[in-house]
Design a protein around this motif. Structure first.
Motif, PDB file in Angstrom:
ATOM      1  N   ILE B 434       0.834  -1.203   0.000  1.00 19.10           N
ATOM      2  CA  ILE B 434       0.000   0.000   0.000  1.00 19.10           C
ATOM      3  C   ILE B 434       0.867   1.250   0.000  1.00 19.10           C
ATOM      4  CG2 ILE B 434      -1.682   1.315   1.354  1.00 19.10           C
ATOM      5  CD1 ILE B 434      -2.989  -1.243   2.112  1.00 19.10           C
ATOM      6  N   ALA B 435       1.969   1.199   0.740  1.00 20.09           N
ATOM      7  CA  ALA B 435       2.873   2.349   0.778  1.00 20.09           C
ATOM      8  C   ALA B 435       3.420   2.630  -0.620  1.00 20.09           C
ATOM      9  CB  ALA B 435       4.014   2.081   1.753  1.00 20.09           C
ATOM     10  N   MET B 436       3.844   1.567  -1.312  1.00 21.72           N
ATOM     11  CA  MET B 436       4.405   1.744  -2.657  1.00 21.72           C
ATOM     12  C   MET B 436       3.363   2.296  -3.628  1.00 21.72           C
ATOM     13  SD  MET B 436       7.555   1.147  -3.017  1.00 21.72           S
ATOM     14  CE  MET B 436       7.746   1.968  -1.466  1.00 21.72           C
ATOM     15  N   LEU B 437       2.147   1.775  -3.500  1.00 26.34           N
ATOM     16  CA  LEU B 437       1.068   2.202  -4.377  1.00 26.34           C
ATOM     17  C   LEU B 437       0.771   3.688  -4.161  1.00 26.34           C
ATOM     18  CD1 LEU B 437      -0.491   0.609  -6.408  1.00 26.34           C
ATOM     19  CD2 LEU B 437      -2.285   0.237  -4.740  1.00 26.34           C
ATOM     20  N   THR B 438       0.774   4.084  -2.902  1.00 23.78           N
ATOM     21  CA  THR B 438       0.524   5.485  -2.580  1.00 23.78           C
ATOM     22  C   THR B 438       1.625   6.362  -3.153  1.00 23.78           C
ATOM     23  OG1 THR B 438      -0.388   4.658  -0.522  1.00 23.78           O
ATOM     24  CG2 THR B 438      -0.069   7.024  -0.689  1.00 23.78           C
ATOM     25  N   SER B 458      -6.714   0.181   0.741  1.00 21.52           N
ATOM     26  CA  SER B 458      -7.014  -0.140   2.148  1.00 21.52           C
ATOM     27  C   SER B 458      -8.387  -0.775   2.278  1.00 21.52           C
ATOM     28  CB  SER B 458      -6.962   1.123   3.000  1.00 21.52           C
ATOM     29  OG  SER B 458      -5.756   1.788   2.765  1.00 21.52           O
ATOM     30  N   LEU B 459      -9.352  -0.294   1.508  1.00 22.80           N
ATOM     31  CA  LEU B 459     -10.689  -0.871   1.577  1.00 22.80           C
ATOM     32  C   LEU B 459     -10.665  -2.346   1.183  1.00 22.80           C
ATOM     33  CD1 LEU B 459     -13.108   1.875   0.250  1.00 22.80           C
ATOM     34  CD2 LEU B 459     -13.068   0.799   2.502  1.00 22.80           C
ATOM     35  N   ILE B 460      -9.910  -2.639   0.112  1.00 18.47           N
ATOM     36  CA  ILE B 460      -9.801  -4.041  -0.300  1.00 18.47           C
ATOM     37  C   ILE B 460      -9.208  -4.859   0.850  1.00 18.47           C
ATOM     38  CG2 ILE B 460      -8.669  -5.647  -1.887  1.00 18.47           C
ATOM     39  CD1 ILE B 460      -8.765  -3.495  -4.004  1.00 18.47           C
ATOM     40  N   LEU B 461      -8.158  -4.303   1.448  1.00 24.52           N
ATOM     41  CA  LEU B 461      -7.485  -4.986   2.549  1.00 24.52           C
ATOM     42  C   LEU B 461      -8.455  -5.251   3.695  1.00 24.52           C
ATOM     43  CD1 LEU B 461      -4.596  -5.795   3.583  1.00 24.52           C
ATOM     44  CD2 LEU B 461      -4.623  -3.627   4.799  1.00 24.52           C
ATOM     45  N   LEU B 462      -9.196  -4.204   4.076  1.00 26.78           N
ATOM     46  CA  LEU B 462     -10.083  -4.310   5.223  1.00 26.78           C
ATOM     47  C   LEU B 462     -11.238  -5.263   4.982  1.00 26.78           C
ATOM     48  CD1 LEU B 462     -10.187  -0.628   6.478  1.00 26.78           C
ATOM     49  CD2 LEU B 462      -9.131  -2.601   7.571  1.00 26.78           C
ATOM     50  N   SER B 463     -11.612  -5.443   3.723  1.00 26.75           N
ATOM     51  CA  SER B 463     -12.719  -6.367   3.472  1.00 26.75           C
ATOM     52  C   SER B 463     -12.243  -7.812   3.485  1.00 26.75           C
ATOM     53  CB  SER B 463     -13.384  -6.043   2.138  1.00 26.75           C
ATOM     54  OG  SER B 463     -12.447  -6.213   1.106  1.00 26.75           O
ATOM     55  N   GLY B 464     -10.934  -8.006   3.717  1.00 27.06           N
ATOM     56  CA  GLY B 464     -10.422  -9.362   3.869  1.00 27.06           C
ATOM     57  C   GLY B 464     -10.184 -10.074   2.567  1.00 27.06           C
ATOM     58  N   LEU B 465     -10.111  -9.308   1.483  1.00 22.11           N
ATOM     59  CA  LEU B 465      -9.941  -9.951   0.178  1.00 22.11           C
ATOM     60  C   LEU B 465      -8.549  -9.723  -0.391  1.00 22.11           C
ATOM     61  CD1 LEU B 465     -13.401  -9.120  -1.411  1.00 22.11           C
ATOM     62  CD2 LEU B 465     -12.561 -11.339  -0.683  1.00 22.11           C
ATOM     63  N   TRP B 466      -7.582  -9.362   0.474  1.00 22.37           N
ATOM     64  CA  TRP B 466      -6.267  -8.984  -0.032  1.00 22.37           C
ATOM     65  C   TRP B 466      -5.643 -10.086  -0.894  1.00 22.37           C
ATOM     66  CZ3 TRP B 466      -3.878  -4.575  -0.629  1.00 22.37           C
ATOM     67  CH2 TRP B 466      -2.526  -4.585  -0.963  1.00 22.37           C
ATOM     68  N   ALA B 467      -5.634 -11.328  -0.369  1.00 22.05           N
ATOM     69  CA  ALA B 467      -4.969 -12.410  -1.102  1.00 22.05           C
ATOM     70  C   ALA B 467      -5.647 -12.636  -2.453  1.00 22.05           C
ATOM     71  CB  ALA B 467      -4.990 -13.691  -0.280  1.00 22.05           C
ATOM     72  N   LYS B 468      -6.975 -12.645  -2.444  1.00 22.73           N
ATOM     73  CA  LYS B 468      -7.671 -12.859  -3.699  1.00 22.73           C
ATOM     74  C   LYS B 468      -7.438 -11.701  -4.668  1.00 22.73           C
ATOM     75  CE  LYS B 468     -10.840 -16.309  -2.543  1.00 22.73           C
ATOM     76  NZ  LYS B 468     -12.130 -16.907  -2.484  1.00 22.73           N
ATOM     77  N   GLY B 630     -20.990 -10.819  -3.190  1.00 24.73           N
ATOM     78  CA  GLY B 630     -20.816 -10.489  -4.603  1.00 24.73           C
ATOM     79  C   GLY B 630     -20.462  -9.031  -4.798  1.00 24.73           C
ATOM     80  N   LEU B 631     -21.177  -8.145  -4.097  1.00 22.25           N
ATOM     81  CA  LEU B 631     -20.922  -6.718  -4.288  1.00 22.25           C
ATOM     82  C   LEU B 631     -19.549  -6.323  -3.802  1.00 22.25           C
ATOM     83  CD1 LEU B 631     -24.100  -4.604  -3.561  1.00 22.25           C
ATOM     84  CD2 LEU B 631     -22.737  -4.772  -5.629  1.00 22.25           C
ATOM     85  N   VAL B 632     -19.148  -6.854  -2.629  1.00 21.35           N
ATOM     86  CA  VAL B 632     -17.836  -6.484  -2.097  1.00 21.35           C
ATOM     87  C   VAL B 632     -16.736  -6.939  -3.052  1.00 21.35           C
ATOM     88  CG1 VAL B 632     -16.193  -6.928  -0.253  1.00 21.35           C
ATOM     89  CG2 VAL B 632     -18.554  -6.396   0.296  1.00 21.35           C
ATOM     90  N   ALA B 633     -16.846  -8.182  -3.536  1.00 17.80           N
ATOM     91  CA  ALA B 633     -15.824  -8.663  -4.463  1.00 17.80           C
ATOM     92  C   ALA B 633     -15.878  -7.876  -5.768  1.00 17.80           C
ATOM     93  CB  ALA B 633     -16.018 -10.148  -4.730  1.00 17.80           C
ATOM     94  N   GLY B 634     -17.078  -7.597  -6.245  1.00 18.42           N
ATOM     95  CA  GLY B 634     -17.219  -6.832  -7.491  1.00 18.42           C
ATOM     96  C   GLY B 634     -16.623  -5.447  -7.346  1.00 18.42           C
ATOM     97  N   LEU B 635     -16.915  -4.796  -6.215  1.00 20.01           N
ATOM     98  CA  LEU B 635     -16.360  -3.465  -6.007  1.00 20.01           C
ATOM     99  C   LEU B 635     -14.840  -3.517  -5.897  1.00 20.01           C
ATOM    100  CD1 LEU B 635     -18.919  -1.725  -3.636  1.00 20.01           C
ATOM    101  CD2 LEU B 635     -18.285  -1.085  -5.959  1.00 20.01           C
TER     102      LEU B 635
END
Ligand SMILES: Nc1ncnc2c1ncn2[C@@H]1O[C@H](COP(=O)(O)OP(=O)(O)OP(=O)(O)O)[C@@H](O)[C@H]1O
Ligand SMILES: [Mg+2]
Lengths: 340, 663
Positions: B434-438, B458-468, B630-635
């Motif tokens: 995330i630091a590099m991306l920023t 960060s939102l992706i991270l917090l939703s627990g989908l980081w690995a995917k 579905g929505l969280v993954a789609g977003l």
């Protein structure tokens, strides 16, 4: 000139830019400096015009001088930033939308530089269009449309589509369409500029022929001084949004208000502008058929030069008012600057 | 390392460090006994999906404005769409019957295949010429002969409903946006988002609201196909010659007359392009829509794919392509025809409408005579040809004889290309990533972009989908790299060599008319399920923009520059390297951007072949009708798309500024 103005405007301004309105509120007459420092564009600056009934009024100026903007302010296609536009004594800028639609439907006609024909309609349908949207019954509209199509010499092409016509023919359609409602005032925005020179001349003749029959009040825009001179009763010259002189063609050539106007008139053959009346001498002499007072010198030059003696000049009523000889014509044709 | 500025050195250093960190990240975190470095602890996850699911549930069960509940609204919408759909479906496929089930009494059978084929031939002839008539006639005959008729008519029925609603609705919204700049400002970002969110993300809520069935499918299709029409409408209305607008006002038109009698007819040419877009997108949705209940060809493909019945899948897939070609060509010719001048013929109605009369007579004839000879109503099943066995045999043959070759290719790519990328991406500690991306965002587009990158990641991270998400980035990234390596040279070649250009254009055109699913079938046949199959399918699907933009970029390098190069004595190679490519770089970047967008939208489809990314997450949510998931993954997919889009656009802008093409 008839005293009663058909269309007039007073202190009309059109400024483009964010602070346009506030600038005009601060001072009614901002200078060029003010305009530039406010970061706005002065498309029309303080225009004052009076157009008489039945007159051909030509607005002339280089590209970008604000001609189209001014004429669109006169018809309120563009909302002027400030000023007053009077049409038959009515303040156009105060008219409601419905009133404006009524006025445009019955009293105004306009011809456009690139014809602005509707591509999906035939010639006849295009010409009928202004009547169609007024819900005029179809047979009436159609017979009226056929009449004006004939007037502009397009009979037989009624069922063609615009793209099947040449530029000149397309503009004839545009002219027919603008005349079909029998408007009082006729706006033409560079109607012949998109045509090549030969056709342009032909259309100018056609236009004069039409005006002889119809006697409309006309506002005609052009950037071609020669065209202006051929057609105009009076010419307004514009530069950078300002109207710098309004006068007859002859007066423009004889008494240019500024160097800019002089520069403009410089290239035009003077014989095409000056009339016999302007260069004749007051002596009542000569013999033979009299020459009309308002004939252009170029049109009668040959006749005068061919004659050995001076020829009489008569006014509209046939009264001899003066005479003209070879020398006067030669001065116009070959002379520089000053009048005879 | 000659001539690197300090900044470049720093960037290079950071890149190398990140790669190394990623490669050894897993081991490092293990030895340090700090697993949380690479694996975001599940205790810290915010359960967005539960929130969304309960919000949806509330919407459906309790939400109401006064006496009108939300469900009433969805039911009304469904009813409005259902009526015309049922009518068209009865006409084309089912026939009209009274009663239910077995004791149903057929009142009127569906329109005969003979009549439909004659009608499209007549339409083809009317719109252009006999050439087109023969082409579309052949397409429809193909559908009959190869036994795809019934499914094809179900699909056609949904196209015939979705297109008018999509095109008409798009037109209305476009007009609204044209009239009210405020509305345009509101709708523009929504359209942007709709085009970046993969379709699947909104399949789930639609499924939730309308239930499984053709209506859901139609709603999804319409939502998917409408946005370009809105855009094109607004653009083409704005592009109407201002003189024509002035004329309309001078003639004293009212606002409505101005719109419907002047603006819309004047813009009809570009509007028809929009309608064509709607048609193509509708056909693109055919298979996807079958996931939420559309029948027809899409359903056949999907079912075959699930059974891994290659032959049947291929046949139905080709039938979709054939139908798409016929509809596309017809609609294009129709658009052209509308723009042309044509004389209204004189005479009585029958005389003026000879083709229509012929079709109507045939229709009545087949209906009457069909009572005696069913051949007139339905293409005889015994006469259909099936190629299913042939495809199965071909695959079998290829697999038996070339198994080792295919396997070797696959293993090579996996070991040397895909697995290393995957390992690096999954190994980078999320904090560092995330630091590099920023940092990248800040470098490319200032603090706003930095904030956007940081926030979305960060939102992706917090939703627990980081690995995917990382698997998504890996799959998409690998495909984009490959597509770029293949596509850009192809584009450059197409621009420089006329003959190659023709061939390449044809290839790209073909690739673009195929619905996205069709790529999957042959690849699965040869390489079976897995990441590599997904990779190839994505590359094929996403190749087109890389080629197109590169070709366009190279072609539009200014002649003066080329001449300047020639005069200074550049060889063709030097000309390419020093002038053409650098000047075309911004365009090429935009092409890659488009490629990324297409790749991301293909991800959910490749979930069918067993990838383990966000696409799979959406797919699972779909099968379970789990809205929140579905929505969280789609977003999340949309966030990845937005980050990539903004970063690349900022990069392209910088390049343009550097070359003085923009200030
Ligand atoms: N919508 C606008 N916004 C800003 N500036 C404008 C706008 N319309 C016109 N202008 C400016 O106003 C000035 C006058 O334009 P206008 O079209 O009236 O010129 P013109 O004399 O008709 O020229 P042409 O002979 O080319 O038709 C120009 O400088 C133009 O750039
Ligand atoms: Mg103009």
């Amino acid at each position: 000139m008839t005293p009663k103005p058909k269309l007039s405007c007073r202190n009309v301004w059109k400024l483009y830019g964010a602070n346009a309105a506030s600038l005009l509120q601060r001072s009614a007459n901002p200078t060029e400096q003010d305009i530039r420092s406010a970061g706005v564009i002065g498309a029309v600056r303080n225009a004052n015009i009076e157009i008489a009934e039945g007159e051909i009024f030509v607005i002339m100026g280089l590209s970008g001088s604000g001609k189209s903007t001014l004429v669109r302010c006169l018809s309120r296609l563009i909302e002027p930033t400030g000023g007053e536009v009077l049409f038959d004594g009515i303040d156009l800028l105060r008219a409601s939308d419905a009133e404006l639609i009524e006025i445009r439907r019955h009293k105004m006609g306009m011809v456009f530089q690139h014809f602005a024909l509707l591509p999906h309609l035939t010639v006849l349908q295009n010409v009928m269009f202004p009547l169609t949207i007024q819900a005029v019954p179809k047979p009436d509209a159609e017979s009226k449309a056929r009449e004006v199509v004939e007037l502009v010499g397009l009979e037989g092409r009624e069922d063609n589509y615009p793209r099947e016509l040449s530029g000149g023919q397309q503009q004839r359609v545009g002219i027919a369409r603008s005349l079909v409602t029998e408007p009082d005032i006729w706006f033409l925005d560079e109607p012949f500029s998109a045509l090549d020179p030969l056709i342009r001349r032909e259309m100018q003749d056609e236009f004069l022929r039409l005006q002889e029959r119809l006697h409309k009040t006309i506002v005609f825009i052009t950037h071609d001084f020669e065209e202006a001179v051929r057609l105009a009763d009076r010419i307004a010259i514009m530069k950078d949004g300002e109207v710098i002189q309004i006068a007859t063609p002859e007066q423009l050539v004889m008494n240019p208000a500024t160097d800019y106007v002089a520069e403009f008139t410089h290239h035009i053959p003077r014989s095409k502008v000056l009339t016999v009346g302007g260069v004749m001498s007051g002596e009542l002499r000569g013999e033979g058929d009299p020459i009309p007072l308002n004939a252009k010198v170029s049109d009668v030059a040959e006749q005068i030069i061919a004659a050995d003696a001076p020829l009489p000049v008569s006014d509209g009523a046939g009264q001899v008012v003066g005479s003209i000889d070879r020398k006067a014509v030669a001065r116009v044709l070959f002379g520089k600057g000053d009048r005879a | 390392m000659i001539g690197l500025t300090r900044k470049q050195t720093v960037i290079l250093g950071l890149v190398i460090f990140t790669i190394l960190l990623g490669y050894f990240g897993r081991d490092l975190s293990k030895t340090l006994d700090a697993r949380w470095l690479t694996k975001f602890p599940s205790a810290w996850v915010i359960p967005f999906k539960t929130y969304i699911s309960s919000a949806m549930a509330w919407l459906i069960e309790d939400a109401a404005v006064g006496p009108v509940s939300f469900t009433d609204v969805t039911r009304t919408i469904a009813w409005v769409i259902e009526q015309p759909y049922n009518l068209v479906l009865s006409l084309l496929a089912d026939g009209f019957a009274r009663g239910q089930g077995n004791d149903a009494q057929v009142l009127l059978p569906a329109i005969s295949w003979i009549v439909v084929t004659t009608a499209v031939v007549a339409l083809g002839q009317y719109c252009r010429d006999w050439g087109l008539a023969i082409l579309v006639g052949a397409c429809f005959l193909y559908l009959a002969i190869f036994g795809q008729w019934d499914s094809a008519m179900v699909t056609l029925a949904s196209v015939l409903i979705a297109v008018p609603i999509g095109a008409g609705g798009g037109l209305m919204l476009g007009i609204l946006a044209y009239r009210h700049p405020v509305f345009e400002r509101i709708i523009s970002p929504i359209l942007d988002l709709m085009q970046t969110i993969p379709i699947f993300a909104y399949l789930v809520p639609i499924l939730f609201m309308f239930g499984f069935g053709p209506i859901s499918a139609l709603v999804a299709t319409i939502i998917y196909a409408t946005p370009p029409m809105v855009r094109i409408t607004t653009l083409s209305l704005k592009a109407v010659d201002p003189e024509i607008l002035d004329f309309g006002r001078m003639a004293g038109s009212t606002k409505r007359q101005l719109m419907w009698r002047i603006l819309v007819p004047s813009a009809r040419h570009s509007l028809m392009v929009g309608v064509n877009q709607v048609i193509m997108l509708t056909l693109n949705m055919v298979i996807i829509a079958s996931m939420i209940g559309a029948g027809g060809l899409g359903f056949d493909v999907l079912a075959a794919l699930r059974r891994l019945d290659i032959g049947a899948g291929f046949e139905a897939g080709i039938a979709i392509v054939v139908l798409a070609i016929a509809v596309d060509r017809l609609s294009q010719a129709f658009a052209e025809r509308m723009g042309q001048v044509h004389k209204p013929a004189a005479g009585p109605w029958v005389h003026r409408h000879r083709r229509t009369t012929l079709v109507l007579i045939l229709l009545v004839l087949t209906w009457v005579l069909g009572q005696f000879s069913p051949l007139l109503l339905e293409y005889p099943e015994s006469q259909t040809i099936t190629t299913g066995a042939f495809w199965d045999d071909t695959v079998e043959y290829l697999n038996v004889n070339y198994f080792d070759t295919f396997e070797a290719i696959k293993v090579f790519f996996l070991n040397w290309f895909m697995i290393p990328i995957k390992k690096v991406l999954l190994g980078i500690p999320w904090l560092w990533a995330i630091a590099m991306l920023t940092l990248l965002g800040w470098h490319a587009g200032g603090w706003r972009l930095a904030l956007l990158c940081c926030g979305m990641a960060s939102l992706i991270l917090l939703s627990g989908l980081w690995a995917k998400a990382m698997v998504t980035v890996y799959l998409c990234g690998a495909s984009v790299i490959l597509a770029t390596l293949i596509g850009v040279p192809m584009g450059v070649l197409a621009a420089l060599n006329k003959r190659a250009g023709t061939v390449i254009n044809l290839l790209i055109d073909t690739l673009q008319t195929l619905p996205s699913f069709v790529y999957l079938i042959p690849v699965v046949m040869l390489f079976r399920v897995g990441d590599f199959t997904a990779l190839i399918a994505i590359v094929l699907y996403a190749l087109a923009p890389a080629v197109r933009y590169a070709a366009h970029g190279v072609r539009s390098v200014s002649e003066d520059l080329i001449e300047a190069g020639l005069v200074s004595g550049c060889t063709p190679g030097q000309l390419l390297r020093h002038i053409r490519l650098p000047m075309a770089l911004p365009e090429i970047l935009l092409g890659i951007n488009q490629t990324i967008m297409l790749a991301l939208s293909m991800l959910v489809i490749t979930a069918l072949v067993g990838t383990r990314d966000l696409g799979q997450e959406v797919y699972i949510a779909l099968t379970k009708a789990d809205t929140g998931r579905g929505l969280v993954a789609g977003l999340s997919i949309a966030f990845i798309a937005i980050i990539a889009d903004r970063l690349i656009n900022a990069g392209a802008r910088q390049a343009r500024i550097r070359f003085g093409l923009e200030s």
